[in-house]
Enzyme design. Structure first.
Site, PDB file in Angstrom:
ATOM      1  N   ASP A   1      27.087  76.104 163.207  1.00 36.88           N
ATOM      2  CA  ASP A   1      26.614  77.460 162.885  1.00 36.88           C
ATOM      3  C   ASP A   1      26.346  78.181 164.199  1.00 36.88           C
ATOM      4  O   ASP A   1      25.180  78.354 164.598  1.00 36.88           O
ATOM      5  CB  ASP A   1      25.336  77.382 162.040  1.00 36.88           C
ATOM      6  CG  ASP A   1      25.569  76.626 160.742  1.00 36.88           C
ATOM      7  OD1 ASP A   1      26.103  77.222 159.798  1.00 36.88           O
ATOM      8  OD2 ASP A   1      25.234  75.419 160.701  1.00 36.88           O
TER       9      ASP A   1
ATOM     10  N   GLU B   1      23.435  63.261 159.001  1.00 38.49           N
ATOM     11  CA  GLU B   1      22.867  64.228 159.952  1.00 38.49           C
ATOM     12  C   GLU B   1      21.363  63.951 159.981  1.00 38.49           C
ATOM     13  O   GLU B   1      20.831  63.477 160.968  1.00 38.49           O
ATOM     14  CB  GLU B   1      23.166  65.661 159.486  1.00 38.49           C
ATOM     15  CG  GLU B   1      22.575  66.753 160.381  1.00 38.49           C
ATOM     16  CD  GLU B   1      22.764  68.167 159.816  1.00 38.49           C
ATOM     17  OE1 GLU B   1      23.064  68.312 158.610  1.00 38.49           O
ATOM     18  OE2 GLU B   1      22.582  69.134 160.591  1.00 38.49           O
TER      19      GLU B   1
HETATM   20  N1  HPA Z   1      24.016  70.776 157.538  1.00 36.65           N
HETATM   21  C1  HPA Z   1      23.952  70.981 156.219  1.00 36.65           C
HETATM   22  N2  HPA Z   1      24.237  72.146 155.671  1.00 36.65           N
HETATM   23  C2  HPA Z   1      24.606  73.162 156.453  1.00 36.65           C
HETATM   24  C3  HPA Z   1      24.678  73.015 157.803  1.00 36.65           C
HETATM   25  C4  HPA Z   1      24.385  71.743 158.386  1.00 36.65           C
HETATM   26  O1  HPA Z   1      24.428  71.515 159.597  1.00 36.65           O
HETATM   27  N3  HPA Z   1      25.058  74.222 158.299  1.00 36.65           N
HETATM   28  C5  HPA Z   1      25.225  75.056 157.257  1.00 36.65           C
HETATM   29  N4  HPA Z   1      24.933  74.422 156.121  1.00 36.65           N
HETATM   30 ZN    ZN Z   2      27.500  71.667 158.994  1.00 34.60          ZN
END
Ligand code: HPA
Ligand code: ZN
Length: 345
Positions: free
Chosen positions: A289, A210
């Site tokens: 989220d 990510e």
């Molecule tokens: N990335 C990492 N941790 C997380 C995320 C995310 O998108 N959403 C909630 N915890």
């Molecule tokens: Zn996530």
């Protein structure tokens, strides 16, 4: 009208199509579905003080610059969750929204360490979530499963203690994942605890690629033995990795609006979803989220279709991928796929 009948599709038709077809959601942090209104209602019910005086002022704070700036607010929001009924109410609100978006199967992440660190018992969390899952099946026809995530900014020792606390609820967990602050916390930090989870027969997923580099995706695959990669969008920087993901059909649970809100991409028009599909990867659409990132499943589908000009065939592919990637039995998968195929006849 579908592309299958006419060979063409307009953007508006593709959006409408995306809204109405059945789909699975595989990357939803249930604590990330807590809407500001529910945060305030639960704060009042439980006598928890919030740093924001109004719903509007809380919502106004949702201007994120990166993952960490979001996580700080996300963990603060979760502090209103104390009792089984709170976890039930949160998950039930999510299921009603998911149902409105024609989600027929959901695999929910939850972050027990966020709660156990505040003195909330693991059983309180799991029982509340399970009850919502059962009601979603009974009243909405949505099947669902729970995936327990370890917070990667904490130690592996803490993850082991969390796994131990979850053992009495093993039957309610389909798998485990890895989330929270990615950079500086590579998958290999959790080698031993994931090995133990595999021995217990838990399915393995991990957030990787990510904000973190492609090397974290390699580690998630080779060290943790992850079966799906959450996000994974940075794989495109490594053609050898893309070839591997395509050859092994390792699913990526991609979250377009999350990527936009956390500045992983500057514009949805630059989002890699189409490139992932063009590379033959098993990419899926998810909301991550949704209370924080501006939309649930259909908002993610529609805005991605609009920004990238995805066709109805690509939308069908994304929905098929979501069922292919889900942790269900072969017969349940056939049932889910059949619902999709019937809806596009
Ligand atoms: N990335 C990492 N941790 C997380 C995320 C995310 O998108 N959403 C909630 N915890
Ligand atoms: Zn996530």
């Amino acid at each position: 009208m579908t592309v299958l009948e006419h060979g063409i599709s307009t953007p508006a038709a593709a959006c409408e199509f995306a809204r109405r077809i059945p789909k699975a959601e595989l990357h939803i942090h249930i604590e990330g579905s807590l809407e500001p209104e529910l945060i305030f209602a639960l704060a009042q019910r439980n006598g928890v003080a919030l740093a924001y005086p109004t719903v509007e002022s809380l919502r106004a704070a949702y201007a994120f610059t990166d993952l960490q700036s979001f996580l700080d607010i996300y963990y603060a929001g979760a502090s209103v969750l104390l009792h089984e009924a709170d976890f039930f109410d949160m998950a039930w609100a999510y299921f009603q929204r998911a149902h409105a978006d024609n989600v027929i199967h959901a695999e929910l992440f939850f972050d027990p360490q966020t709660h156990t660190a505040r003195g909330v018992d693991m059983g309180t969390v799991v029982r509340g979530l399970r009850r919502a899952c059962e009601q979603a099946q009974a009243q909405l026809g949505i099947s669902s499963q729970l995936i327990m995530c370890f917070l990667r900014h904490l130690s592996e020792e803490d993850a082991f203690a969390t796994l131990e606390a979850a053992l009495p609820y093993r039957e309610h967990l389909v798998g485990v994942g890895l989330d929270s602050s990615e950079v500086g916390h590579p998958p290999e930090k959790f080698t031993r605890v994931f090995a133990r989870c595999r021995e217990l027969g838990l399915r393995i997923v991990a957030h990787a690629g990510e904000e973190g580099p492609p090397d974290y995706i390699w580690q998630a695959l080779d060290v943790l033995k992850a079966e799906r990669i959450d996000h994974g969008v940075r794989c495109l920087e490594d053609p050898t990795l893309v070839a591997r993901l395509a050859a092994e059909r390792v699913p990526l649970t991609v979250c377009p609006l999350s990527n936009l809100k956390l500045c992983v991409v500057n514009d949805l028009a630059d989002h890699p979803m189409k490139r992932l599909l063009d590379a033959g990867l098993c990419a899926t659409v998810n909301s991550d989220d949704p209370a924080y990132f501006g939309g649930y499943m259909n908002a993610n589908f529609v805005q991605t279709v609009q920004a990238l000009g995805l066709t109805e065939s690509e939308v069908i592919q994304l929905a098929r991928n979501s069922f292919e990637a889900s942790f269900v039995s072969p017969s349940d998968r056939s049932g889910l796929m059949n619902k999709l195929e019937r809806s596009i006849q």
